[in-house]
Design a protein around this motif. Sequence first.
Motif, PDB file in Angstrom:
ATOM      1  N   PRO A 115       0.765  -1.265  -0.113  1.00 27.80           N
ATOM      2  CA  PRO A 115      -0.016  -0.103   0.056  1.00 27.80           C
ATOM      3  C   PRO A 115       0.615   1.467  -0.065  1.00 27.80           C
ATOM      4  O   PRO A 115       0.220   2.219  -0.226  1.00 27.80           O
ATOM      5  CB  PRO A 115      -0.861  -0.104   1.183  1.00 27.80           C
ATOM      6  N   MET A 116       2.098   1.388   0.059  1.00 31.34           N
ATOM      7  CA  MET A 116       3.044   2.372   0.126  1.00 31.34           C
ATOM      8  C   MET A 116       3.848   2.358  -0.940  1.00 31.34           C
ATOM      9  O   MET A 116       4.154   1.474  -1.602  1.00 31.34           O
ATOM     10  CB  MET A 116       3.613   2.495   1.492  1.00 31.34           C
ATOM     11  N   ILE A 117       4.571   3.752  -0.907  1.00 26.21           N
ATOM     12  CA  ILE A 117       5.430   3.924  -2.105  1.00 26.21           C
ATOM     13  C   ILE A 117       7.019   3.999  -1.625  1.00 26.21           C
ATOM     14  O   ILE A 117       7.008   4.802  -0.494  1.00 26.21           O
ATOM     15  CB  ILE A 117       5.149   5.239  -2.767  1.00 26.21           C
ATOM     16  N   MET A 118       7.881   3.251  -2.178  1.00 26.23           N
ATOM     17  CA  MET A 118       9.198   3.383  -1.697  1.00 26.23           C
ATOM     18  C   MET A 118      10.205   4.177  -2.944  1.00 26.23           C
ATOM     19  O   MET A 118       9.931   3.806  -4.027  1.00 26.23           O
ATOM     20  CB  MET A 118       9.730   1.940  -1.599  1.00 26.23           C
ATOM     21  N   THR A 119      10.885   5.094  -2.586  1.00 29.20           N
ATOM     22  CA  THR A 119      11.785   5.642  -3.181  1.00 29.20           C
ATOM     23  C   THR A 119      13.057   5.633  -2.888  1.00 29.20           C
ATOM     24  O   THR A 119      13.266   5.545  -1.550  1.00 29.20           O
ATOM     25  CB  THR A 119      11.462   7.306  -3.572  1.00 29.20           C
ATOM     26  N   THR A 120      14.156   5.550  -3.687  1.00 30.90           N
ATOM     27  CA  THR A 120      15.650   5.464  -3.104  1.00 30.90           C
ATOM     28  C   THR A 120      16.371   6.731  -3.398  1.00 30.90           C
ATOM     29  O   THR A 120      15.963   7.529  -4.336  1.00 30.90           O
ATOM     30  CB  THR A 120      16.056   4.160  -3.775  1.00 30.90           C
ATOM     31  N   GLY A 121      17.523   6.911  -2.836  1.00 34.16           N
ATOM     32  CA  GLY A 121      18.486   7.814  -3.069  1.00 34.16           C
ATOM     33  C   GLY A 121      19.494   8.031  -2.194  1.00 34.16           C
ATOM     34  O   GLY A 121      20.016   7.070  -1.730  1.00 34.16           O
ATOM     35  N   ARG A 122      20.344   9.113  -2.028  1.00 33.74           N
ATOM     36  CA  ARG A 122      21.522   9.129  -1.318  1.00 33.74           C
ATOM     37  C   ARG A 122      21.377  10.074  -0.366  1.00 33.74           C
ATOM     38  O   ARG A 122      20.468  10.701   0.109  1.00 33.74           O
ATOM     39  CB  ARG A 122      22.503   9.894  -2.347  1.00 33.74           C
ATOM     40  N   GLN A 123      22.217   9.743   0.763  1.00 34.09           N
ATOM     41  CA  GLN A 123      22.195  10.460   1.854  1.00 34.09           C
ATOM     42  C   GLN A 123      23.452  11.409   1.744  1.00 34.09           C
ATOM     43  O   GLN A 123      24.198  11.334   0.755  1.00 34.09           O
ATOM     44  CB  GLN A 123      22.815   9.558   3.135  1.00 34.09           C
ATOM     45  N   LEU A 124      23.498  12.338   2.591  1.00 36.30           N
ATOM     46  CA  LEU A 124      24.476  13.155   2.704  1.00 36.30           C
ATOM     47  C   LEU A 124      25.902  12.790   2.808  1.00 36.30           C
ATOM     48  O   LEU A 124      26.756  12.986   2.194  1.00 36.30           O
ATOM     49  CB  LEU A 124      24.264  14.135   3.754  1.00 36.30           C
ATOM     50  N   GLU A 148       3.389  10.802   4.322  1.00 40.51           N
ATOM     51  CA  GLU A 148       2.846   9.685   5.082  1.00 40.51           C
ATOM     52  C   GLU A 148       2.690   8.398   4.283  1.00 40.51           C
ATOM     53  O   GLU A 148       2.539   7.253   4.994  1.00 40.51           O
ATOM     54  CB  GLU A 148       1.389  10.223   5.593  1.00 40.51           C
ATOM     55  N   ASP A 149       2.514   8.341   3.138  1.00 34.87           N
ATOM     56  CA  ASP A 149       2.368   7.031   2.312  1.00 34.87           C
ATOM     57  C   ASP A 149       3.672   6.604   1.506  1.00 34.87           C
ATOM     58  O   ASP A 149       3.570   5.897   0.773  1.00 34.87           O
ATOM     59  CB  ASP A 149       1.369   7.386   1.176  1.00 34.87           C
ATOM     60  N   MET A 150       4.841   7.236   2.043  1.00 35.58           N
ATOM     61  CA  MET A 150       6.208   6.865   1.415  1.00 35.58           C
ATOM     62  C   MET A 150       7.056   6.301   2.533  1.00 35.58           C
ATOM     63  O   MET A 150       6.968   6.666   3.526  1.00 35.58           O
ATOM     64  CB  MET A 150       6.776   8.021   0.774  1.00 35.58           C
ATOM     65  N   VAL A 151       8.103   5.776   1.916  1.00 31.52           N
ATOM     66  CA  VAL A 151       9.269   5.328   2.781  1.00 31.52           C
ATOM     67  C   VAL A 151      10.686   5.748   1.689  1.00 31.52           C
ATOM     68  O   VAL A 151      10.612   5.400   0.576  1.00 31.52           O
ATOM     69  CB  VAL A 151       9.286   4.014   3.229  1.00 31.52           C
ATOM     70  N   PHE A 152      11.290   6.335   2.284  1.00 30.19           N
ATOM     71  CA  PHE A 152      12.596   6.601   1.780  1.00 30.19           C
ATOM     72  C   PHE A 152      13.837   5.559   2.163  1.00 30.19           C
ATOM     73  O   PHE A 152      14.168   5.682   3.322  1.00 30.19           O
ATOM     74  CB  PHE A 152      13.220   8.085   1.871  1.00 30.19           C
ATOM     75  N   VAL A 153      14.716   5.258   1.020  1.00 31.18           N
ATOM     76  CA  VAL A 153      15.565   4.090   1.342  1.00 31.18           C
ATOM     77  C   VAL A 153      17.037   4.640   0.808  1.00 31.18           C
ATOM     78  O   VAL A 153      17.045   4.612  -0.506  1.00 31.18           O
ATOM     79  CB  VAL A 153      15.340   2.730   1.045  1.00 31.18           C
ATOM     80  N   PRO A 154      18.002   4.920   1.591  1.00 30.08           N
ATOM     81  CA  PRO A 154      19.398   5.224   0.927  1.00 30.08           C
ATOM     82  C   PRO A 154      19.672   4.113   0.119  1.00 30.08           C
ATOM     83  O   PRO A 154      19.514   2.866   0.854  1.00 30.08           O
ATOM     84  CB  PRO A 154      20.108   5.513   1.950  1.00 30.08           C
TER      85      PRO A 154
END
Length: 188
Positions: free
Chosen positions: A69-78, A141-147
């Motif tokens: 039910p949620m959206i995951m997005t990925t990216g970089r950390q500082l 609220e409907d997302m999770v960010f994963v480095p």
Amino acid sequence: AEMKQVMKSLDNITWERLNTETVTYPSLSPTDPGQAVVFGDGFPRAEGRAKFTPAAVIAPDEAPDTEYPMIMTTGRQLEHWHTGSMTRRAMVLDSVEPEANCSLHPKTLRALGVEPGGMVRLTTRRGSIDIMARADRAVSEDMVFVPFAYVEASANVLTNPAIDPYGKIPEFKFSAVRVEAVQSIAAE
């Protein structure tokens, strides 16, 4: 020299200047600190106007549903870039961000019954990882960010390999995901 020929953005911006002063693009002369507005006098095209090309929005390959039910997005950390292959070997950077973590909105964490620093399990159609959760109001609220810098909680186990038809790149920024609290061994 080759870069200078093809990259006009380097005009009048030298290492010597950057070592002693703040210079921004575009710099119109060897003493110009830079212009506040880029292309203020027009764009580098015959008529001086920008060219905009409309783009059709293409729906993601998979959408959230009852199972994911949620959206995951990925990216970089500082502190860690890309896979962390260099930055995680830097003791200072790795001491600042030593543990794989994901970011969720505080309301989402409360709904899951997870305190910041607690563990969550992220599951997509491709796999699961257990990862420490952080509270971050900047995440919807409907997302999770994963480095993607942590091999021990590899974001790419979860990402969707569907290919964008135009850019020919994988859809790493949008995957349907289920987020669950991971019960500690003591609680089980």
